[in-house]
Design a protein around this motif. Structure first.
Motif, short mmCIF file in Angstrom:
data_model
loop_
_atom_site.label_atom_id
_atom_site.label_comp_id
_atom_site.label_asym_id
_atom_site.label_seq_id
_atom_site.Cartn_x
_atom_site.Cartn_y
_atom_site.Cartn_z
N GLY A 26 0.82 -1.21 0.00
CA GLY A 26 0.00 0.00 0.00
C GLY A 26 0.85 1.26 0.00
O GLY A 26 0.55 2.23 -0.70
N GLY A 27 1.94 1.25 0.76
CA GLY A 27 2.84 2.41 0.79
C GLY A 27 3.48 2.64 -0.57
O GLY A 27 3.54 3.77 -1.06
N ALA A 28 3.92 1.56 -1.20
CA ALA A 28 4.52 1.68 -2.53
C ALA A 28 3.48 2.14 -3.54
O ALA A 28 3.75 2.99 -4.39
N PHE A 29 2.29 1.58 -3.45
CA PHE A 29 1.22 1.95 -4.37
C PHE A 29 0.84 3.42 -4.18
O PHE A 29 0.59 4.13 -5.15
N GLY A 30 0.82 3.88 -2.94
CA GLY A 30 0.52 5.29 -2.66
C GLY A 30 1.53 6.22 -3.32
O GLY A 30 1.17 7.27 -3.84
N LYS A 31 2.81 5.83 -3.29
CA LYS A 31 3.84 6.65 -3.93
C LYS A 31 3.64 6.69 -5.44
O LYS A 31 3.83 7.73 -6.08
N ILE A 32 3.28 5.56 -6.01
CA ILE A 32 3.02 5.51 -7.46
C ILE A 32 1.86 6.41 -7.82
O ILE A 32 1.93 7.18 -8.78
N VAL A 33 0.78 6.34 -7.04
CA VAL A 33 -0.39 7.17 -7.33
C VAL A 33 -0.05 8.64 -7.14
O VAL A 33 -0.46 9.49 -7.95
N ASP A 39 2.83 14.25 -11.33
CA ASP A 39 3.69 14.36 -12.49
C ASP A 39 2.99 14.12 -13.83
O ASP A 39 3.53 14.50 -14.87
N VAL A 40 1.82 13.46 -13.81
CA VAL A 40 1.17 13.11 -15.07
C VAL A 40 -0.20 13.78 -15.22
O VAL A 40 -0.49 14.35 -16.27
N ILE A 41 -1.02 13.74 -14.18
CA ILE A 41 -2.40 14.23 -14.32
C ILE A 41 -2.50 15.74 -14.10
O ILE A 41 -3.10 16.45 -14.92
N MET A 42 -1.91 16.25 -13.04
CA MET A 42 -2.10 17.66 -12.70
C MET A 42 -1.41 18.64 -13.65
O MET A 42 -1.98 19.70 -13.92
N PRO A 43 -0.21 18.35 -14.18
CA PRO A 43 0.38 19.32 -15.10
C PRO A 43 -0.49 19.64 -16.33
O PRO A 43 -0.68 20.82 -16.64
N PRO A 44 -1.07 18.64 -17.02
CA PRO A 44 -1.95 19.00 -18.14
C PRO A 44 -3.19 19.77 -17.70
O PRO A 44 -3.64 20.69 -18.39
N ILE A 45 -3.73 19.41 -16.54
CA ILE A 45 -4.90 20.15 -16.03
C ILE A 45 -4.50 21.59 -15.74
O ILE A 45 -5.22 22.53 -16.07
N VAL A 52 -1.36 26.95 -14.59
CA VAL A 52 -1.40 26.97 -13.12
C VAL A 52 -0.66 25.76 -12.57
O VAL A 52 -0.85 24.63 -13.02
N ASN A 53 0.20 25.97 -11.59
CA ASN A 53 0.81 24.89 -10.84
C ASN A 53 0.00 24.74 -9.56
O ASN A 53 -0.05 25.65 -8.73
N PHE A 54 -0.65 23.60 -9.40
CA PHE A 54 -1.57 23.43 -8.27
C PHE A 54 -0.89 23.59 -6.92
O PHE A 54 -1.51 24.02 -5.96
N LYS A 55 0.39 23.25 -6.84
CA LYS A 55 1.10 23.40 -5.57
C LYS A 55 1.22 24.87 -5.17
O LYS A 55 1.38 25.19 -4.01
N ASP A 56 1.13 25.76 -6.15
CA ASP A 56 1.26 27.19 -5.87
C ASP A 56 -0.07 27.87 -5.55
O ASP A 56 -0.09 29.04 -5.17
N LEU A 57 -1.17 27.14 -5.70
CA LEU A 57 -2.48 27.74 -5.42
C LEU A 57 -2.67 27.88 -3.92
O LEU A 57 -2.62 26.91 -3.18
N MET A 58 -2.88 29.12 -3.48
CA MET A 58 -3.06 29.37 -2.05
C MET A 58 -3.72 30.72 -1.83
O MET A 58 -3.71 31.57 -2.72
N PHE A 86 -4.16 16.20 -3.10
CA PHE A 86 -4.38 15.07 -2.19
C PHE A 86 -5.75 14.44 -2.38
O PHE A 86 -5.91 13.23 -2.26
N VAL A 87 -6.75 15.26 -2.72
CA VAL A 87 -8.09 14.71 -2.99
C VAL A 87 -8.03 13.84 -4.23
O VAL A 87 -8.62 12.74 -4.27
N VAL A 88 -7.33 14.28 -5.26
CA VAL A 88 -7.18 13.47 -6.48
C VAL A 88 -6.41 12.20 -6.15
O VAL A 88 -6.80 11.10 -6.59
N ASP A 89 -5.34 12.29 -5.37
CA ASP A 89 -4.59 11.10 -4.93
C ASP A 89 -5.53 10.11 -4.25
O ASP A 89 -5.56 8.93 -4.60
#
Length: 141
Positions: A26-33, A39-45, A52-58, A86-89
């Motif tokens: 589960g820990g390994a799978f969590g890192k993959i997700v 790295d894959v889903i959020m940059p195109p969004i 927009v870089n989601f990490k910078d939204l505040m 984290f919600v998407v994760d």
């Protein structure tokens, strides 16, 4: 000595070993997700939303500043971009676990739904002998 033996019995019990494997996987799978989301889903969004870089939204509640001693005090902010990631994760992990449980349940249903063999046929001699036995019980009883 009894405590060590009891712990050893507990630690090598099948369920504990299975749980340990599940936690590690589960820990390994969590890192993959997390990598998939970050790295894959959020940059195109983010690109679709105007780079927009989601990490910078505040929402900054209080800007960073230098205190009288010259030490920088960090800004106080609500980082809702991280929360969205984290919600998407969580959603992807929950979906994957749901699909695995669904697959396991469908395999169990197939196993349970396997046709049962027909009951053994009873020959006529056995039926007649049982009837004779029952009649004798009634006469003697």
């Amino acid at each position: 000595m009894g405590l060590i033996k009891e712990f050893k019995d507990f630690a090598v019990r099948g369920n504990v070993v299975d749980l340990a494997v599940a936690v590690i996987m589960g820990g390994a799978f969590g890192k993959i997700v997390s990598s998939l989301v970050n790295d894959v889903i959020m940059p195109p969004i983010g690109l679709l939303l105007g780079g927009v870089n989601f990490k910078d939204l505040m929402i900054v509640l209080k800007d960073a500043y230098l205190d009288p001693a010259g030490v920088e005090v960090a800004a106080v902010a609500i980082k809702y971009g991280n929360f969205i990631q984290f919600v998407v994760d969580f959603t992807l992990v929950a979906l994957a676990v749901f699909m695995m449980v669904r697959l396991i349940n469908s395999l169990k249903k197939k196993e349970e739904a396997a046709p049962t063999p027909p009951p053994p046929t009873v020959n006529k001699t056995e039926v007649l002998l049982e009837e004779i036995r029952d009649l004798l019980k009634k006469q003697n009883g």
